[in-house]
Design an enzyme around this catalytic site. Sequence first.
Site, mmCIF file in Angstrom:
data_model
loop_
_atom_site.group_PDB
_atom_site.id
_atom_site.type_symbol
_atom_site.label_atom_id
_atom_site.label_comp_id
_atom_site.label_asym_id
_atom_site.label_seq_id
_atom_site.Cartn_x
_atom_site.Cartn_y
_atom_site.Cartn_z
ATOM 1 N N HIS A 100 0.849 -1.025 0.035
ATOM 2 C CA HIS A 100 -0.006 0.128 0.034
ATOM 3 C C HIS A 100 0.897 1.183 0.099
ATOM 4 O O HIS A 100 0.694 2.166 -0.889
ATOM 5 C CB HIS A 100 -0.997 -0.175 1.210
ATOM 6 C CG HIS A 100 -1.709 1.411 1.398
ATOM 7 N ND1 HIS A 100 -2.561 1.862 0.769
ATOM 8 C CD2 HIS A 100 -1.291 2.247 2.505
ATOM 9 C CE1 HIS A 100 -2.956 2.853 1.271
ATOM 10 N NE2 HIS A 100 -2.169 3.181 2.077
ATOM 11 N N ASP A 132 6.071 21.780 -26.647
ATOM 12 C CA ASP A 132 6.163 20.291 -25.993
ATOM 13 C C ASP A 132 7.056 20.240 -24.910
ATOM 14 O O ASP A 132 7.893 21.331 -24.639
ATOM 15 C CB ASP A 132 6.319 19.386 -27.316
ATOM 16 C CG ASP A 132 5.615 17.791 -26.846
ATOM 17 O OD1 ASP A 132 6.258 17.368 -25.688
ATOM 18 O OD2 ASP A 132 5.182 17.369 -27.621
ATOM 19 N N TRP A 180 7.302 0.141 4.005
ATOM 20 C CA TRP A 180 7.592 0.814 2.810
ATOM 21 C C TRP A 180 9.118 1.372 3.071
ATOM 22 O O TRP A 180 9.682 1.871 2.052
ATOM 23 C CB TRP A 180 6.546 1.701 2.192
ATOM 24 C CG TRP A 180 6.590 3.147 3.226
ATOM 25 C CD1 TRP A 180 6.209 3.425 4.108
ATOM 26 C CD2 TRP A 180 7.502 4.401 2.401
ATOM 27 N NE1 TRP A 180 6.371 4.832 4.285
ATOM 28 C CE2 TRP A 180 7.339 5.345 3.372
ATOM 29 C CE3 TRP A 180 8.415 4.492 1.539
ATOM 30 C CZ2 TRP A 180 8.056 6.558 3.449
ATOM 31 C CZ3 TRP A 180 9.166 5.832 1.355
ATOM 32 C CH2 TRP A 180 8.541 6.958 2.294
ATOM 33 N N SER A 218 12.625 6.002 -14.018
ATOM 34 C CA SER A 218 11.549 6.853 -14.561
ATOM 35 C C SER A 218 11.502 8.269 -14.024
ATOM 36 O O SER A 218 11.397 9.082 -14.773
ATOM 37 C CB SER A 218 10.367 6.039 -14.361
ATOM 38 O OG SER A 218 9.293 6.910 -14.444
ATOM 39 N N SER A 219 11.592 8.388 -12.775
ATOM 40 C CA SER A 219 11.323 9.679 -12.068
ATOM 41 C C SER A 219 12.514 10.630 -12.384
ATOM 42 O O SER A 219 12.255 12.038 -12.729
ATOM 43 C CB SER A 219 11.312 9.604 -10.574
ATOM 44 O OG SER A 219 10.495 8.585 -10.046
ATOM 45 N N HIS A 232 13.293 11.824 3.247
ATOM 46 C CA HIS A 232 12.604 13.125 3.657
ATOM 47 C C HIS A 232 12.581 14.076 2.710
ATOM 48 O O HIS A 232 11.347 14.431 2.449
ATOM 49 C CB HIS A 232 13.374 13.616 4.961
ATOM 50 C CG HIS A 232 12.541 14.686 5.546
ATOM 51 N ND1 HIS A 232 11.404 14.210 6.385
ATOM 52 C CD2 HIS A 232 12.336 15.812 5.323
ATOM 53 C CE1 HIS A 232 10.668 15.324 6.757
ATOM 54 N NE2 HIS A 232 11.053 16.366 5.936
ATOM 55 N N GLU A 257 11.971 13.236 -0.352
ATOM 56 C CA GLU A 257 10.741 12.561 -1.030
ATOM 57 C C GLU A 257 9.548 12.927 -0.479
ATOM 58 O O GLU A 257 8.740 13.144 -1.179
ATOM 59 C CB GLU A 257 11.029 11.076 -0.902
ATOM 60 C CG GLU A 257 9.822 10.274 -1.360
ATOM 61 C CD GLU A 257 9.516 10.203 -2.924
ATOM 62 O OE1 GLU A 257 10.414 10.433 -3.507
ATOM 63 O OE2 GLU A 257 8.364 9.591 -3.270
ATOM 64 N N TYR A 291 8.861 15.861 0.719
ATOM 65 C CA TYR A 291 8.338 17.220 0.041
ATOM 66 C C TYR A 291 7.998 17.154 -1.484
ATOM 67 O O TYR A 291 7.555 17.628 -2.092
ATOM 68 C CB TYR A 291 9.735 18.177 0.372
ATOM 69 C CG TYR A 291 9.728 18.550 1.747
ATOM 70 C CD1 TYR A 291 8.606 19.020 2.416
ATOM 71 C CD2 TYR A 291 10.721 18.169 2.691
ATOM 72 C CE1 TYR A 291 8.425 19.214 3.891
ATOM 73 C CE2 TYR A 291 10.601 18.262 4.016
ATOM 74 C CZ TYR A 291 9.596 18.790 4.598
ATOM 75 O OH TYR A 291 9.565 18.983 5.865
ATOM 76 N N SER A 299 -1.496 27.213 -5.231
ATOM 77 C CA SER A 299 -1.409 28.496 -5.402
ATOM 78 C C SER A 299 -1.895 29.142 -6.791
ATOM 79 O O SER A 299 -1.767 30.248 -6.872
ATOM 80 C CB SER A 299 0.354 28.866 -5.366
ATOM 81 O OG SER A 299 0.790 28.292 -4.179
ATOM 82 N N HIS A 348 15.387 13.146 11.928
ATOM 83 C CA HIS A 348 14.170 12.982 12.737
ATOM 84 C C HIS A 348 13.236 12.010 12.849
ATOM 85 O O HIS A 348 12.180 11.931 13.596
ATOM 86 C CB HIS A 348 13.357 14.513 12.770
ATOM 87 C CG HIS A 348 12.714 14.587 11.400
ATOM 88 N ND1 HIS A 348 12.646 15.827 10.705
ATOM 89 C CD2 HIS A 348 12.077 13.862 10.642
ATOM 90 C CE1 HIS A 348 11.980 15.802 9.464
ATOM 91 N NE2 HIS A 348 11.594 14.477 9.536
ATOM 92 N N HIS A 349 13.442 11.006 11.982
ATOM 93 C CA HIS A 349 12.594 9.757 11.425
ATOM 94 C C HIS A 349 13.219 8.740 12.514
ATOM 95 O O HIS A 349 12.873 7.616 12.722
ATOM 96 C CB HIS A 349 12.683 9.246 10.220
ATOM 97 C CG HIS A 349 11.841 10.406 9.165
ATOM 98 N ND1 HIS A 349 10.710 10.304 8.878
ATOM 99 C CD2 HIS A 349 12.646 11.355 8.430
ATOM 100 C CE1 HIS A 349 10.351 11.330 8.236
ATOM 101 N NE2 HIS A 349 11.469 11.805 7.817
ATOM 102 N N THR A 400 6.969 27.029 5.751
ATOM 103 C CA THR A 400 5.775 26.382 5.689
ATOM 104 C C THR A 400 4.624 27.132 6.134
ATOM 105 O O THR A 400 3.534 27.321 5.509
ATOM 106 C CB THR A 400 5.680 24.680 6.308
ATOM 107 O OG1 THR A 400 6.930 24.379 6.060
ATOM 108 C CG2 THR A 400 4.493 24.208 5.686
ATOM 109 N N LYS A 427 3.827 30.012 3.733
ATOM 110 C CA LYS A 427 3.011 29.906 2.686
ATOM 111 C C LYS A 427 1.811 30.053 3.083
ATOM 112 O O LYS A 427 0.660 30.221 2.256
ATOM 113 C CB LYS A 427 3.436 28.489 2.271
ATOM 114 C CG LYS A 427 4.845 28.139 1.718
ATOM 115 C CD LYS A 427 5.044 26.951 0.841
ATOM 116 C CE LYS A 427 4.599 27.176 -0.631
ATOM 117 N NZ LYS A 427 5.691 27.349 -1.665
ATOM 118 N N ARG A 462 1.944 1.530 15.175
ATOM 119 C CA ARG A 462 1.602 1.078 13.763
ATOM 120 C C ARG A 462 1.918 -0.121 13.192
ATOM 121 O O ARG A 462 2.465 -0.884 14.030
ATOM 122 C CB ARG A 462 2.185 2.250 12.833
ATOM 123 C CG ARG A 462 3.668 2.139 12.564
ATOM 124 C CD ARG A 462 4.513 3.337 12.031
ATOM 125 N NE ARG A 462 4.157 3.457 10.589
ATOM 126 C CZ ARG A 462 5.050 4.046 9.944
ATOM 127 N NH1 ARG A 462 6.053 4.840 10.476
ATOM 128 N NH2 ARG A 462 4.996 4.230 8.561
#
Lengths: 525, 454, 176
Positions: free
Chosen positions: A74, A103, A139, A167-168, A251, A253, A255, A266, A300-301, A326, A329, A448
């Site tokens: 998932h 294009d 994950w 790909s990315s 991390h 990722e 964002y 925006s 921080h993870h 943040t 914004k 979790r």
Amino acid sequence: MSTHTEAGHHGPAKGISRWILTTNHKDIGTMYLVFSLIMLFIGGSMAFVIRAELFQPGLQLVMPEFFNQMTTMHGLIMVFGAVMPAFVGLANWQVPLMIGAPDMALPRLNNLSFWILPFAFSMLLATLLMPGGAPDFGWTFYAPLSTTYAPPSVTFFIFAIHMMGISSILGAINIIVTIFNMRAPGMKMMDLPLFVWTWLITAFLLIAVMPVLAAVVTMMLMDVHFGTSFFNAAGGGDPVLFQHVFWFFAHPEVYIMVLPAFGIVSQIVPTFARKPLFGYHSMVYATASIAILSFIVWAHHMFTVGMPLVGELFFMYSTMLIAVPTGVKVFNWVSTMFRGSMTFETPMLFAIAFIVLFTIGGLSGLMLAIAPADFQYHDTYFVVAHFHYVLVPGAVFGIIAGVYYWLPKWCGKMYDEKLGQWHFWLSFIGVNLTFFPMHFVGLAGMPRRIPDYALQFADFNMLTSLGAFLFGTTQLLFVYILIKTVRKGKPAPQLPWDGAKGLEWTVPTPAPYHTFATPPVFGDK
Amino acid sequence: MTENITVPSQMQRRIIPARLSFFRFFKALNYLGYPDWQKQTILIFLVWDWKNKKKRPILRTKSNFYLQRATNDGCTIRCKENAMCRLLHLFSTALVLTPAPLVALEFNMPAGVTDTSQSVFNLHMTIFYICLVIGIIVFGIMFWSIFHHRKSKGAKAAQFHGSVLVEVIWTLIPLLILIAMAIPATTTLTDMYDATESDLDIQVTGHQWKWHYKYIGEDVDFFSILATSREEIENRKQKNPNYLLEVDNALVVPTNKKIRFLFTSNDVIHSWWVPDLAVKKDAIPGFINESWTLINEPGTYRGQCAELCGKHHAFMPIEVKAVPEVEYLAWLDAQKASKLAAAGAVDKDWSKDELMAAGASVYEKNCAVCHQADGSGLPPAFPPLNGSAIVQGDKTGHMQLVINGRQEKGMPAFGAQLSVADIAAVITYERNSWDNQTGDMVSPAEVQSLMDSQ
Amino acid sequence: MKRWLTPTKPSGLLAIVVLMFGFGFMLVPLYDVFCEITGLNGKTGGPYQAQAETLPVTSERQVTIQFVANRNDNLPWSFAPEQEQMKLAVGERKQTVFSVSNSYDRPVVARVIPSVSPARAADYLNKIECFCFQKQPLQAGEAKEFPLVFFIDPDLPEDITKLTLSYTLFDISDTD
């Protein structure tokens, strides 16, 4: 590219080869979006299994090992299959239209970067049928659970990740080159629409961190098959090293998955407030600061792995700092609405929900940044609530808002506003019913990634499951709305939103197969 | 529209039946378990509000009216059309409505039973309220403009698009708030790293899927395994209140003593977490981590493994029993005595029925996780024992497999984990259960002599 | 800057990608350096190289050291320190022994991984002789005594009064 310029104004090729061989940014954008919608439903059906098992305490439907495979798949599918391709799809459609380019800069590469994805995800999904089952290590795939103790399918998982990464990266390179080299004459960097700006920054993040992900899975592959010991203590390696390298990727990722949504919001908020975006420059700088800060907050993870005090303090302070840009914004969006002349069509509703619910996710993120408190929050449902608040009503609502906003331009037809409002309100209720109670069970102590839980968590889990079923089924309505629009929607005017500004609205409706064959001059209007 | 603007007194009385006196109001708050400081804050707002009561009839919107109904303050519903007043109302409403039921229903972080857990809890609540206030202000302004600056109300859009001063201010204010948050956080964190000498050291080792505790220097060590029965997990029996949070051997510790935990793991990464102690630390194979606690109140505190560690991650709880020191010392002596007794059990003459009975419980705790209660296993990872050639074959081969395990297949070496009597019992049980009817038995003495010969 | 290296051209962007892939691998040695500086994870260094006569002098300060022996994956060896804890003066050279035996029915090559807690004490625990420096092969049923000679650097931070040295035994027969 040369073939296209000489072919001039021909339409799309006929049949299936149109989609396989296409180099048209609009076709590729559509394929990305359809692909991500399919992945959303596959990933969503896994969430269904998870929530059905957690509906009541006790083991009812699936075995714990299958449950772990579901949570892992998932996460992977939603992150790499649903959210990221959706943003690339939106970029494919919108970036050339918004900067007045005919294009993407590298159209054949564009075709390749899309067509890698179906193969990558077929490989990933095929692991479900392999002996020993699909990846079951979450994950975040922490070693040694994902190396020494992994099911044999881990090899296919690694290759799938490699393909998604390629790909990315190719997609990101294409977007950067397009933005730098193909802007309409007279369009300076500080004239770029915010969606283009946020995507430019996102693309730089992608090319900076996707290779690190590739490196970390390569190290895993070598540990599993070639006897190295990057993450194995027995050979002098260190499992904690895995977490450092992984989060160095993951991390930023996070964002990557939300910055383009900032861009979409925006664009939408000024349109429906009929008022220019407040603080364009500070929006750009805030996005850039978030991106830069994202490289120095990764640990921080990992507050509970046993870091020295100095390390904990450093990562706590740097993480708290992210709240500043943040916050800027959010304040800018609110100020854009302030003294506007607002209407609330579906895209605006999703954008407002984004601002509110993303801010809630941001505030719980601020709580998580506080290291001593994080010892209590870490790896509980509080964290699950937090990142779902920034990803579902954050990234996913942003994408849905963008789709409703630009859909009239894409297909020349208007979606059913009444159904759109239904879709919004059902999603909004569903999302909150699903994820808000998770805060409470997390604080009360539910870890979790567990298939079964203690009795005091039962009521809130049932509520969460009901919310998830509501939210999931509501998205079928979204598909219905899309199909209805394309098939028999009312024709849309050239400017469907009276407050909309930008080059993408200057092209006819529906946007022709080839747009801006002669570059527009920016600043004409 | 007009009926929303002035509320007839009749209706007012119906909705707020009797004006609650402050006294009754606070009694209600007490009953709901509001902490003192929260009650005081509410009081301040109410008094302030009372003072602002104006004599003239006041415009009132519907939303405002409901808001006051919700606060139930009863002292005034006359609020001037004044943004500040509304904001304060909103704030006191939020105070009344949101956090208290969380405290009351125990759906908040536990305050715990150590000084550290108390200060973590206070930190959590402080930051929560800061976030709440920020949220109320930002969303308040946002929804206010959503209600007032809408096209349907004839709002004309202003065209301003920036103000350096305002932007600098709202960059600096959050920065100051963050600094204010960082100070208590740093203090608490530094306290957690305090290294003063401990009175007692316990090594905690994570295993797939159980915990092992070793009291360093005391020659006491044991495994702690989930005690909830398979019937409860599989919904064949009523679940007890401590469902999934109970173990066979709890970790017993003394109160008012500094306990140092040393964490490591036997296989994958686990994480030892007891919310009431505010201790959560990863157990990492090959490495050692430490943390400490000093428990103020005797009691049983429960927790769970917090890091995904494989399929039975949800089934390795932690139970800490904190008792006064005298009781702890008595328990420690009893443990040492029972260890001696277990050694004596080898020489005891066991009957087959005794072994079968003991074996059934050993099997359920240690083997059923993988090989399943009915011996059917979970092929291909975990082979069935029912009808297995090894189980039905030669006794020595069976004993060797149980004692030494099979690392490459994930079968632990139980020789190091179970007592000799338990090994004999479980082997006897496996050989005479389900379709396995070898009819023989394995005595503890046989197991002992095999282990000695190795 | 060379033209093709511009970060607005595909070639320049590809260079960033390659660089970052390399950086991923660079993180491995960087992490080790980082660990050494901060004592992260309680990793200890190799053999103490100084000459005997340059050993630091004994001081009055006493600390407690504890020894912990673990067997990863329940390796069927017995492995235990002779003494679970001892008090010693900082700078004092001490010897202790870990007894080990292979109760497996086959030869096993093991490696012993040391780790120290609190992690910031790791830098101050100097091992002159340790069985963790080499691989340890043991025949089926063979028993051995592993010696450890060490001292604690007198510069050990004042607030540390107790440290734990943990050894974990890993079976590395397959990887040999």
